[in-house]
Design a protein around this motif. Sequence first.
Motif, PDB file in Angstrom:
ATOM      1  N   TRP A 150    -104.982 -33.701 -42.393  1.00  0.00           N
ATOM      2  CA  TRP A 150    -104.422 -32.424 -41.984  1.00  0.00           C
ATOM      3  C   TRP A 150    -103.576 -32.631 -40.734  1.00  0.00           C
ATOM      4  CZ3 TRP A 150    -105.988 -27.841 -44.618  1.00  0.00           C
ATOM      5  CH2 TRP A 150    -107.042 -28.005 -45.520  1.00  0.00           C
ATOM      6  N   GLN A 151    -102.514 -31.876 -40.609  1.00  0.00           N
ATOM      7  CA  GLN A 151    -101.688 -31.946 -39.403  1.00  0.00           C
ATOM      8  C   GLN A 151    -101.821 -30.653 -38.620  1.00  0.00           C
ATOM      9  OE1 GLN A 151     -97.383 -32.132 -39.851  1.00  0.00           O
ATOM     10  NE2 GLN A 151     -97.226 -33.495 -38.086  1.00  0.00           N
ATOM     11  N   ASN A 156    -103.732 -26.567 -29.785  1.00  0.00           N
ATOM     12  CA  ASN A 156    -103.985 -27.734 -28.957  1.00  0.00           C
ATOM     13  C   ASN A 156    -103.976 -29.004 -29.809  1.00  0.00           C
ATOM     14  OD1 ASN A 156    -104.598 -29.277 -26.745  1.00  0.00           O
ATOM     15  ND2 ASN A 156    -106.774 -28.738 -26.715  1.00  0.00           N
ATOM     16  N   GLY A 157    -103.185 -29.983 -29.398  1.00  0.00           N
ATOM     17  CA  GLY A 157    -103.082 -31.217 -30.168  1.00  0.00           C
ATOM     18  C   GLY A 157    -102.014 -31.145 -31.248  1.00  0.00           C
ATOM     19  N   GLU A 158    -101.057 -30.239 -31.074  1.00  0.00           N
ATOM     20  CA  GLU A 158    -100.004 -30.057 -32.076  1.00  0.00           C
ATOM     21  C   GLU A 158     -99.370 -31.402 -32.447  1.00  0.00           C
ATOM     22  OE1 GLU A 158     -95.735 -27.676 -32.510  1.00  0.00           O
ATOM     23  OE2 GLU A 158     -97.305 -26.876 -31.191  1.00  0.00           O
ATOM     24  N   GLY A 159     -99.254 -31.638 -33.747  1.00  0.00           N
ATOM     25  CA  GLY A 159     -98.705 -32.894 -34.240  1.00  0.00           C
ATOM     26  C   GLY A 159     -99.764 -33.915 -34.605  1.00  0.00           C
ATOM     27  N   ASN A 160    -100.997 -33.702 -34.131  1.00  0.00           N
ATOM     28  CA  ASN A 160    -102.091 -34.627 -34.437  1.00  0.00           C
ATOM     29  C   ASN A 160    -102.415 -34.636 -35.925  1.00  0.00           C
ATOM     30  OD1 ASN A 160    -102.303 -35.086 -31.728  1.00  0.00           O
ATOM     31  ND2 ASN A 160    -104.448 -34.432 -31.535  1.00  0.00           N
ATOM     32  N   THR A 161    -102.916 -35.774 -36.391  1.00  0.00           N
ATOM     33  CA  THR A 161    -103.468 -35.864 -37.734  1.00  0.00           C
ATOM     34  C   THR A 161    -104.981 -35.701 -37.630  1.00  0.00           C
ATOM     35  OG1 THR A 161    -101.723 -37.322 -38.564  1.00  0.00           O
ATOM     36  CG2 THR A 161    -103.810 -37.332 -39.753  1.00  0.00           C
ATOM     37  N   VAL A 162    -105.504 -34.741 -38.339  1.00  0.00           N
ATOM     38  CA  VAL A 162    -106.939 -34.435 -38.301  1.00  0.00           C
ATOM     39  C   VAL A 162    -107.583 -34.850 -39.617  1.00  0.00           C
ATOM     40  CG1 VAL A 162    -108.659 -32.599 -38.052  1.00  0.00           C
ATOM     41  CG2 VAL A 162    -106.509 -32.488 -36.768  1.00  0.00           C
ATOM     42  N   GLY A 237    -111.017 -13.693 -33.697  1.00  0.00           N
ATOM     43  CA  GLY A 237    -110.235 -13.357 -32.516  1.00  0.00           C
ATOM     44  C   GLY A 237    -108.900 -14.081 -32.556  1.00  0.00           C
ATOM     45  N   ASP A 238    -108.482 -14.612 -31.418  1.00  0.00           N
ATOM     46  CA  ASP A 238    -107.205 -15.333 -31.346  1.00  0.00           C
ATOM     47  C   ASP A 238    -107.263 -16.616 -32.171  1.00  0.00           C
ATOM     48  OD1 ASP A 238    -106.266 -13.404 -29.612  1.00  0.00           O
ATOM     49  OD2 ASP A 238    -106.790 -14.548 -27.806  1.00  0.00           O
ATOM     50  N   ARG A 239    -106.146 -16.931 -32.801  1.00  0.00           N
ATOM     51  CA  ARG A 239    -106.094 -18.176 -33.565  1.00  0.00           C
ATOM     52  C   ARG A 239    -105.975 -19.366 -32.614  1.00  0.00           C
ATOM     53  NH1 ARG A 239    -101.337 -18.964 -37.792  1.00  0.00           N
ATOM     54  NH2 ARG A 239    -100.215 -19.665 -35.919  1.00  0.00           N
ATOM     55  N   LYS A 240    -106.850 -20.350 -32.825  1.00  0.00           N
ATOM     56  CA  LYS A 240    -106.844 -21.558 -31.990  1.00  0.00           C
ATOM     57  C   LYS A 240    -106.011 -22.657 -32.612  1.00  0.00           C
ATOM     58  CE  LYS A 240    -108.529 -24.182 -28.613  1.00  0.00           C
ATOM     59  NZ  LYS A 240    -108.303 -23.914 -27.172  1.00  0.00           N
ATOM     60  N   TRP A 241    -106.137 -22.829 -33.936  1.00  0.00           N
ATOM     61  CA  TRP A 241    -105.398 -23.889 -34.626  1.00  0.00           C
ATOM     62  C   TRP A 241    -104.868 -23.400 -35.960  1.00  0.00           C
ATOM     63  CZ3 TRP A 241    -110.298 -25.552 -32.617  1.00  0.00           C
ATOM     64  CH2 TRP A 241    -110.213 -26.475 -31.568  1.00  0.00           C
ATOM     65  N   LEU A 242    -103.737 -23.937 -36.349  1.00  0.00           N
ATOM     66  CA  LEU A 242    -103.216 -23.829 -37.699  1.00  0.00           C
ATOM     67  C   LEU A 242    -103.017 -25.258 -38.200  1.00  0.00           C
ATOM     68  CD1 LEU A 242    -101.996 -22.452 -40.182  1.00  0.00           C
ATOM     69  CD2 LEU A 242     -99.793 -22.403 -38.968  1.00  0.00           C
ATOM     70  N   LEU A 243    -103.756 -25.610 -39.256  1.00  0.00           N
ATOM     71  CA  LEU A 243    -103.664 -26.952 -39.832  1.00  0.00           C
ATOM     72  C   LEU A 243    -103.026 -26.871 -41.212  1.00  0.00           C
ATOM     73  CD1 LEU A 243    -107.269 -28.323 -39.022  1.00  0.00           C
ATOM     74  CD2 LEU A 243    -105.240 -28.309 -37.553  1.00  0.00           C
ATOM     75  N   GLU A 244    -102.315 -27.902 -41.557  1.00  0.00           N
ATOM     76  CA  GLU A 244    -101.683 -27.976 -42.873  1.00  0.00           C
ATOM     77  C   GLU A 244    -102.043 -29.301 -43.524  1.00  0.00           C
ATOM     78  OE1 GLU A 244     -97.192 -28.410 -44.003  1.00  0.00           O
ATOM     79  OE2 GLU A 244     -97.629 -26.267 -43.723  1.00  0.00           O
ATOM     80  N   LYS A 245    -102.511 -29.229 -44.769  1.00  0.00           N
ATOM     81  CA  LYS A 245    -102.914 -30.457 -45.462  1.00  0.00           C
ATOM     82  C   LYS A 245    -101.698 -31.245 -45.900  1.00  0.00           C
ATOM     83  CE  LYS A 245    -106.501 -31.988 -48.623  1.00  0.00           C
ATOM     84  NZ  LYS A 245    -107.573 -31.567 -49.568  1.00  0.00           N
ATOM     85  N   GLN A 246    -101.747 -32.550 -45.645  1.00  0.00           N
ATOM     86  CA  GLN A 246    -100.616 -33.426 -45.959  1.00  0.00           C
ATOM     87  C   GLN A 246    -100.659 -33.907 -47.402  1.00  0.00           C
ATOM     88  OE1 GLN A 246     -98.210 -33.874 -43.274  1.00  0.00           O
ATOM     89  NE2 GLN A 246     -99.539 -32.106 -42.895  1.00  0.00           N
TER      90      GLN A 246
END
Length: 246
Positions: A150-151, A156-162, A237-246
Amino acid sequence: MRKALALSLCAVLLGGCASNPADRDISGTWINQVAIDAAAKGGPLREALQAYGPNLEWDVNTKAAQARYTNGFENVEGKLLGEKPGAWAVDFYGSSATELKRDGKQLSQAASENEPEQVFDRAVIPVPEGAPIGASFERALYSAYMGGSWQVVSGNGEGNTVQFQADGQVTGLPGADRYALCLAGDCASMSGGNDSIWLQQGGQGNSWIFARKGKTLEIFQSVNTALADEMPSYTAGDRKWLLEKQ
């Protein structure tokens, strides 16, 4: 002589047509693969579990006449009463018995007054020796639902691969090295109709609300809307992360 030979040939033919005892053996660990497959399509997790559950895993030992299952909240132990024609009855110490039946490569749990018919497949992902019941289902679910790369698109950590591992480890997500999905129980009750995930690092963690839509995964802060003397009730509540599957 010819009569004896004919009888012997008949016995061989009948023996070949008789059912193989191995085909009726229900010993081992069986998981609710149907629920996992439904979740893996990328929709809400709780909807898939509720649609094809509630039970997630069976562990059966025919030699010891023991059978137990978990629904993600409670672990229930029962006793095999013995094999009936094509099925096994499981007694849960005073409550109504449940019937299990082997149908090829699947195990069927018959419908009852309280539960619908459910189907289970043999677990194939190994778990550590001594792992609690439910670990096989959990690992298979984590692999199918959270597996892959996931990217971080936003947060926080934008661009990271999770990467979320089947054993509950997570890498690339700032502030977290372990995760756990809420399957049932108090965590589900307190999050209403939302899916929730536990994220922790170094033994300290918090519960978050998440929403899975296809290849996107949004993780929100959990906001408790209950009063101080009430059972917690969490909403997004507030969104902390948006991840997108690669």
